[in-house]
Design a protein around this motif. Structure first.
Motif, mmCIF file in Angstrom:
data_model
loop_
_atom_site.group_PDB
_atom_site.id
_atom_site.type_symbol
_atom_site.label_atom_id
_atom_site.label_comp_id
_atom_site.label_asym_id
_atom_site.label_seq_id
_atom_site.Cartn_x
_atom_site.Cartn_y
_atom_site.Cartn_z
ATOM 1 N N ALA A 322 0.807 -1.219 0.000
ATOM 2 C CA ALA A 322 0.000 0.000 0.000
ATOM 3 C C ALA A 322 0.841 1.270 0.000
ATOM 4 O O ALA A 322 0.585 2.206 -0.742
ATOM 5 N N GLY A 323 1.873 1.322 0.824
ATOM 6 C CA GLY A 323 2.642 2.549 0.955
ATOM 7 C C GLY A 323 3.622 2.803 -0.175
ATOM 8 O O GLY A 323 4.249 3.855 -0.216
ATOM 9 N N TRP A 324 3.771 1.848 -1.096
ATOM 10 C CA TRP A 324 4.768 1.997 -2.146
ATOM 11 C C TRP A 324 4.183 1.995 -3.549
ATOM 12 O O TRP A 324 4.901 1.878 -4.530
ATOM 13 N N LYS A 325 2.875 2.132 -3.652
ATOM 14 C CA LYS A 325 2.277 2.211 -4.976
ATOM 15 C C LYS A 325 2.570 3.572 -5.598
ATOM 16 O O LYS A 325 2.991 4.510 -4.942
ATOM 17 N N GLY A 326 2.289 3.679 -6.874
ATOM 18 C CA GLY A 326 2.414 4.969 -7.541
ATOM 19 C C GLY A 326 3.838 5.358 -7.831
ATOM 20 O O GLY A 326 4.634 4.577 -8.348
ATOM 21 N N ARG A 327 4.211 6.584 -7.497
ATOM 22 C CA ARG A 327 5.485 7.160 -7.904
ATOM 23 C C ARG A 327 6.677 6.425 -7.285
ATOM 24 O O ARG A 327 7.701 6.238 -7.955
#
Length: 360
Positions: A322-327
């Protein structure tokens, strides 16, 4: 010179002519892609900005499509709304592509794709005749690897188009990179046709190196998607916060797929090819056992192949966290591809080892 040697040399010369010819056609495709971006209407592209503004104001993402006539020119219907794969998602439609939904832009885009197909066939002919000239797999040195790599990269792109995927936005960066790759291959990396060094004289050359080329080509497409995702995500964030991007950024970025679509594209591409990269490393270890009597010897190529594997594994794990999705995950993907590039160029040219077959 006997007849066989003369025939092989003639095939090598034909291969060189075909590779240079493909560069000429790729150049035409490059200018056609530029024309698609420049001549594609930018007046019909404002759906993304409108959707972002509406989203920021709390408007419904299911607003009815826009379809009107303005001065006899049809205005695009609102593209399908997609959902970002990142926490804190915005509902943002995909842009209409480089052509901007106009006939003139789309015509140039189709011309660019057609020229790319022709260049791909010519380059593939160059790779094939190179193989015939040396009577082996055409990837025993960096020149052969490079021309095969660019052929596979373009072929992968054309397969995506043939499957009906929204991937024409890859065309311009892909053709640009292919021209750079072939230019480097023909000027710096070129090696005359020759037979294999003893360590490479194995059927594993067909298995191990071919899968490495396929993985690199597909990883490249994923890297393009990742870079464009970062730019598009920044663009969407700026619009959603009430900012005003520059005219150039607006003209280019609003025509790309949404950040969500680019994020999903890059993830799926990398996830799909990761098992093949795992197989590539295993096949290389088996080949090393046959050639040198050990499966692992901390050779620079082996080490960087494993580092690349770890980097892509970290990226795929980050996408599930969850905390490492995206950019954050996107940065990991670019680090992983940078490891692959160094494994190819850096290790082959600047590092001495058992895998030093650069031929330059």
């Amino acid at each position: 010179m006997n007849l066989a040697a003369a025939t092989n040399q003639s095939l090598a010369d034909i291969s060189n002519v075909l590779v240079y010819s493909s560069m000429a056609v790729y150049t035409l495709a490059f200018f056609a892609h530029i024309a698609e971006w420049v001549l594609g209407s930018r007046s019909k592209v404002g759906r993304t900005a409108a959707a972002l503004s509406g989203s920021a104001a709390g408007a419904s993402a299911d607003a009815s499509p826009v379809s009107a006539q303005a001065g006899g020119t049809a205005v695009l219907e609102r593209p399908k709304v997609v959902t970002r794969a990142v926490s804190g998602a915005r509902d943002v439609p995909d842009g209409p592509g480089a052509a901007g939904g106009t006939f003139k832009g789309d015509l140039w885009g189709r011309i660019a794709v057609s020229l790319t197909v022709v260049a791909f066939l010519v380059e593939a002919g160059g790779v094939l005749t190179r193989a015939l000239s040396v009577q082996r797999a055409p990837w025993a040195n960096m020149y052969e690897f490079s021309i095969t790599f660019s052929t596979v990269a373009v072929g992968s792109y054309l397969v995506l188009l043939a499957l009906g995927k929204n991937a024409r936005w890859i065309g311009l960066p892909l053709v640009t990179t292919v021209l750079l790759d072939l230019g480097l291959a023909t000027t710096v990396l070129y090696t005359d046709s020759d037979q294999l060094v003893p360590a490479l004289d194995s059927f594993w050359l067909w298995i191990h190196v071919s899968t490495a080329i396929i993985c690199g080509a597909v990883f490249y497409l994923g890297a393009v998607g990742t870079v464009l995702y970062l730019f598009r995500d920044s663009y969407e964030t700026k619009l959603a916060s009430g900012g005003t991007p520059g005219k150039f950024a607006t003209s280019v970025l609003e025509r790309l797929p949404s950040a969500s679509s680019l994020d999903k594209f890059a993830y799926r591409i990398n996830a799909a090819v990761f098992p093949l990269w795992t197989f590539t490393i295993i096949a290389g270890a088996i080949w090393a056992g046959d050639a040198w009597g050990r499966y692992w010897g901390w050779d620079p190529k082996e080490v960087w192949s494993f580092i690349t594997w770890v980097a892509y594994a970290a990226y795929l794990h980050a996408r599930a966290t969850a905390g490492w999705k995206g950019r954050k995950a996107a940065y990991l993907a670019l680090v992983a591809f940078a490891c692959w590039l160094f494994n190819y160029y850096g290790v082959n040219i600047f590092v001495s080892g058992l895998h030093s077959y650069a031929g330059v």
